[in-house]
Design a protein around this motif. Structure first.
Motif, short mmCIF file in Angstrom:
data_model
loop_
_atom_site.label_atom_id
_atom_site.label_comp_id
_atom_site.label_asym_id
_atom_site.label_seq_id
_atom_site.Cartn_x
_atom_site.Cartn_y
_atom_site.Cartn_z
N LEU A 370 0.86 -1.18 0.00
CA LEU A 370 0.00 0.00 0.00
C LEU A 370 0.90 1.24 0.00
N PRO A 371 1.46 1.58 -1.16
CA PRO A 371 2.48 2.64 -1.19
C PRO A 371 2.02 3.97 -0.58
N GLY A 372 0.72 4.27 -0.70
CA GLY A 372 0.25 5.56 -0.17
C GLY A 372 0.01 5.54 1.34
N ALA A 373 0.11 4.38 1.97
CA ALA A 373 -0.27 4.27 3.38
C ALA A 373 0.74 4.93 4.32
N ILE A 374 2.00 5.02 3.87
CA ILE A 374 3.01 5.72 4.67
C ILE A 374 3.54 6.85 3.80
N GLU A 375 3.42 8.05 4.30
CA GLU A 375 3.80 9.22 3.49
C GLU A 375 5.27 9.16 3.12
N GLY A 376 5.59 9.68 1.94
CA GLY A 376 6.99 9.77 1.52
C GLY A 376 7.36 8.67 0.55
N GLU A 377 8.68 8.61 0.27
CA GLU A 377 9.20 7.64 -0.70
C GLU A 377 9.42 6.29 -0.04
N HIS A 378 9.74 5.28 -0.90
CA HIS A 378 10.04 3.96 -0.36
C HIS A 378 11.55 3.89 -0.05
N ASN A 379 11.97 4.67 0.92
CA ASN A 379 13.37 4.58 1.37
C ASN A 379 13.37 4.48 2.90
N LEU A 380 14.51 4.14 3.46
CA LEU A 380 14.58 3.83 4.89
C LEU A 380 14.04 4.97 5.75
N ASN A 381 14.47 6.17 5.47
CA ASN A 381 14.08 7.31 6.30
C ASN A 381 12.56 7.51 6.27
N ASP A 382 11.99 7.52 5.07
CA ASP A 382 10.55 7.83 4.97
C ASP A 382 9.70 6.70 5.52
N VAL A 383 10.12 5.46 5.28
CA VAL A 383 9.29 4.36 5.75
C VAL A 383 9.33 4.27 7.28
N VAL A 384 10.50 4.49 7.87
CA VAL A 384 10.61 4.38 9.32
C VAL A 384 9.96 5.58 10.02
N TYR A 385 10.15 6.78 9.45
CA TYR A 385 9.68 7.98 10.16
C TYR A 385 8.42 8.62 9.56
N GLY A 386 8.00 8.20 8.34
CA GLY A 386 6.83 8.83 7.70
C GLY A 386 5.56 8.57 8.50
#
Ligand SMILES: Cc1cc2nc3c(=O)[nH]c(=O)nc-3n(C[C@H](O)[C@H](O)[C@H](O)COP(=O)(O)OP(=O)(O)OC[C@H]3O[C@@H](n4cnc5c(N)ncnc54)[C@H](O)[C@@H]3O)c2cc1C
Length: 659
Positions: A370-386
């Motif tokens: 669900l790419p839109g479920a966590i804001e930001g890009e699919h990178n470590l920073n955005d997935v962990v902190y988005g």
């Protein structure tokens, strides 16, 4: 026995409530209650232990849950009162009949019940390999199951800590890791291992677990003993394993037995089928018979450590096959030369963790589906902190949808399980029953719930589900404004032996570096101390059966209000660190309590390979029935993020294969 705590003392501990009643669960009171509790239905047990007088559908309230911190997880700290109240409506029989006025909530090809690693992987497997639509239901307000995190901001520092599932090793085949867009190897992940601002260097472990008793070389651990012979009534002993417990206030025989256990090598012959042989006895029986452990202090050392790691209870009830990951019994696994057991993976078998523990991995799985479920890009920073975009979890037209705060209360086929082509799933959301229909269902929760929820399973299956017993864990995250008191002692982790006290271990964790930034690691700056608290000091070595221990331990967890938990942890920290500059009023910035009433399955002898020629209960459950399959970490008997994913994937593959 009730202990009244003076207002002055409460004030010193920094508690706003001047009169907290502290119930004493140690010793005879609760142990004596074991047999009585065993005869009580779960709601009765809970009500008996709850002091507040609430309506029947409100067993516990917000004063039981306590504050949840900030961020996406702020309403989802462990099993909250909402989660417990909804689950107990199932145990109480509220949904024995399908009620009138159920909301029709649509039709899906697959419904997954449970949003921990098992359920996420079950849904992801459908996303990858299946055709059509999938709905995932979970009873918490946030996905992740036991892999969630707590967050707080203290003096401008954003702190993260695990609620449960925390440390990870690299997945054996790297496949899933790659699929979720996680870094390809350990070299791409970095940790800040060196603290700034310390007088002397300190060894800081990479996760909360490794230094509990497995790899003492990673940490500077202080052991705290009550010692009436010393001036302040206690003694800190640093890294006692290094010198055979020389300075610990323990009898010489205990020191010898601890060292024997730790360095035990198995030289006797043992059956080729060593796994089944180990599964025929308890870990304690193995230690007594083959390692020669006689002293209860050795079990006092082991019990909380093993309980917090896997089974939630101690040596006297678990299968020695599970013991094969713990001291003494691990020597058999080593002697067997079994490649599955002999550690040969070098740095890839290290235990490390994300800022919020394995929540970091769970978030990657969700971002993939669900790419839109966590804001930001699919990178470590955005997935962990988005931040989570809640609306994006459950949008019409998505291949996978996720509906949180939804407790499945009935699962049954539309007709005979052998012939039906549709399963009906009734769930409770916002106080109202809803129903969805599906071609197949994966039950990705534990059997304590499943056996009440699936309504048309054959007797052999419900019998097998009844052989799963569970133990609780309380995870506390305590934000402190500094940790100079630990630095003064020259320690990064602490272990204590205090039957009258609270908890047994805590420590620092090396923070992960993400985009060059990390949580502070400096004794003058804030940190979050994580405490994994099982209830072994209440029940282990008591002579109670596994079932009784499970109930007494869970009652102990349920019985405490948040205020009581807060009081106990403040008291414990003050007892240990008060002489070294710790002041609870000044130094504690926040305490988050995460209760897991059924944290772990307790594998009794026979759990893994069956007894008396009968198949192991987990094998019966893995078969499923009709269009329903079961995938949960407990079926592996070793609950880890990896084994959860394996069980979830297997369950969806079974469904797809039978379509
Ligand atoms: C305190 C603690 C620490 C741990 N530490 C580690 C660690 O360091 N490393 C590691 O690898 N593993 C650790 N684990 C093991 C952990 O069990 C696994 O890592 C993993 O998180 C389990 O995932 P799961 O999906 O199998 O189960 P769960 O996380 O239990 O997920 C199941 C989900 O299904 C939900 N559910 C159940 N029934 C229903 C229903 N009827 N309706 C709706 N929802 C339902 C549950 O509430 C839950 O959210 C730890 C576990 C605990 C308790």
């Amino acid at each position: 026995m009730k202990k009244r705590v003076s207002a002055d003392f409460d004030e010193q501990l920094g508690l706003s409530d001047p009169a907290i009643t502290r119930r004493d669960f140690v010793g005879g009171t609760m142990l004596g209650a074991g047999a009585v509790l065993l005869d009580m239905a779960a709601p009765g047990m809970l009500r008996a232990s709850e002091s507040a007088n609430r309506p029947v559908d409100q067993l516990v309230g917000p004063d039981w849950t306590g504050p949840g911190g900030i961020g996406d997880y702020n309403k989802s700290n462990g099993n909250t009162h909402e989660v417990v109240n909804a689950a107990h409506s199932v145990y109480r029989g509220t949904w024995a009949q399908l009620p009138a006025g159920v909301v029709d909530a649509g039709r899906f090809d697959l419904v997954v019940v449970g949003g921990g690693f098992s359920g996420l992987m079950a849904a992801y497997t459908f996303y990858r390999d299946g055709n059509g639509s999938c709905l995932l239901l979970d009873n918490h307000p946030m996905f992740g199951g036991e892999a969630k995190q707590n967050e707080l901001i203290v003096d401008g520092h954003h702190l993260h800590a695990p609620q449960g599932s925390n440390g990870f090793t690299w997945p054996p085949d790297h496949r899933t890791w790659d699929e979720f867009g996680l870094p390809k190897n350990f070299d791409e992940l970095q940790w800040q291992r060196k603290a700034s601002g310390t007088v002397a260097p300190l060894r800081i472990p990479d996760d909360s677990y490794s230094s509990m008793g497995f790899d003492m070389s990673e940490a500077d651990t202080g052991f705290f003993y009550r010692d009436p012979s010393s001036a302040n009534g206690h003694r800190w002993v640093k890294d006692p394993w290094a010198n055979g417990f020389r300075d610990a206030p323990l009898p010489e025989l205990v020191k010898r037995e601890l060292m024997t256990m730790q360095h035990f090598e198995y030289r006797e012959p043992f059956p080729a089928d060593w796994k089944r042989w180990m599964d025929s006895m308890t870990y304690k029986e193995f230690l007594q018979k083959y390692v020669g452990i006689t002293r209860s202090e050795v079990y006092d050392y082991l019990d909380p450590m093993i309980a917090a790691t896997f089974p939630g209870l101690g040596c006297d009830v678990i299968s020695a096959y599970m013991g094969a990951v713990f001291p003494g019994a691990s020597a058999v696994a080593t002697a067997s030369g079994d490649p599955e057991w002999v550690d040969s993976e070098g740095s890839e078998s290290l235990y490390v963790s994300f800022p919020g523990g394995n929540a970091g991995i769970a978030r990657h799985i969700v971002k993939t589906m669900l790419p839109g479920a966590i804001e930001g890009e699919h990178n470590l920073n955005d997935v962990v902190y988005g931040r989570v975009d809640w609306k994006a979890l459950d949008r019409e037209g998505q291949k996978v949808r996720m509906r949180l705060g939804s407790t499945a209360v009935r699962v049954e086929h539309a007709g005979s399980p052998d012939a039906a082509t549709e399963v009906h799933i009734t769930y409770l959301k916002d106080g109202k029953p809803h129903r969805v229909r599906a071609k197949g269902v994966v039950m990705a929760g534990g059997q304590w719930m499943n056996r009440h929820v699936v309504r048309d399973a054959p007797e052999s299956l419900t019998h097998a589900m009844g052989q799963f017993h569970h133990a609780p864990i309380l995870t506390l995250n305590v934000a402190v404004k500094h940790w100079r008191f630990m630095e003064k002692l020259g320690i990064s982790c602490a272990r204590w032996f205090d039957r009258e006290g609270f908890g047994w271990y805590t420590g620092l964790r090396a923070p992960m570096l993400i985009d060059g930034k990390h949580m502070p690691l400096d004794p003058s700056k804030p940190t979050m101390l994580t405490f994994y608290i099982p209830f072994t000091s209440t029940v282990s070595q008591s002579g109670l059966t596994l079932e009784q221990q499970s109930l007494v331990a869970r009652t102990a967890l349920f019985s405490m209000s948040y205020a009581e938990i807060e009081h106990k942890i403040r008291e414990q920290l003050t007892a240990m660190f008060g002489d070294y500059g710790f002041d609870p009023r000044r130094d504690i910035a926040g305490i988050i309590s995460n209760r897991w009433g059924h944290a772990y399955v307790i594998p009794q002898p026979g759990f893994y390979f069956g007894r008396d020629g009968a198949p192991a209960p987990r094998e019966v459950v893995r078969e499923g029935y009709g269009q329903v399959r079961f995938g949960h970490s407990e079926l592996s008997g070793f609950q880890l993020w990896t084994t959860s994913c394996e069980e979830g994937e297997r369950a969806t593959k079974q469904i797809l294969a039978s379509a």
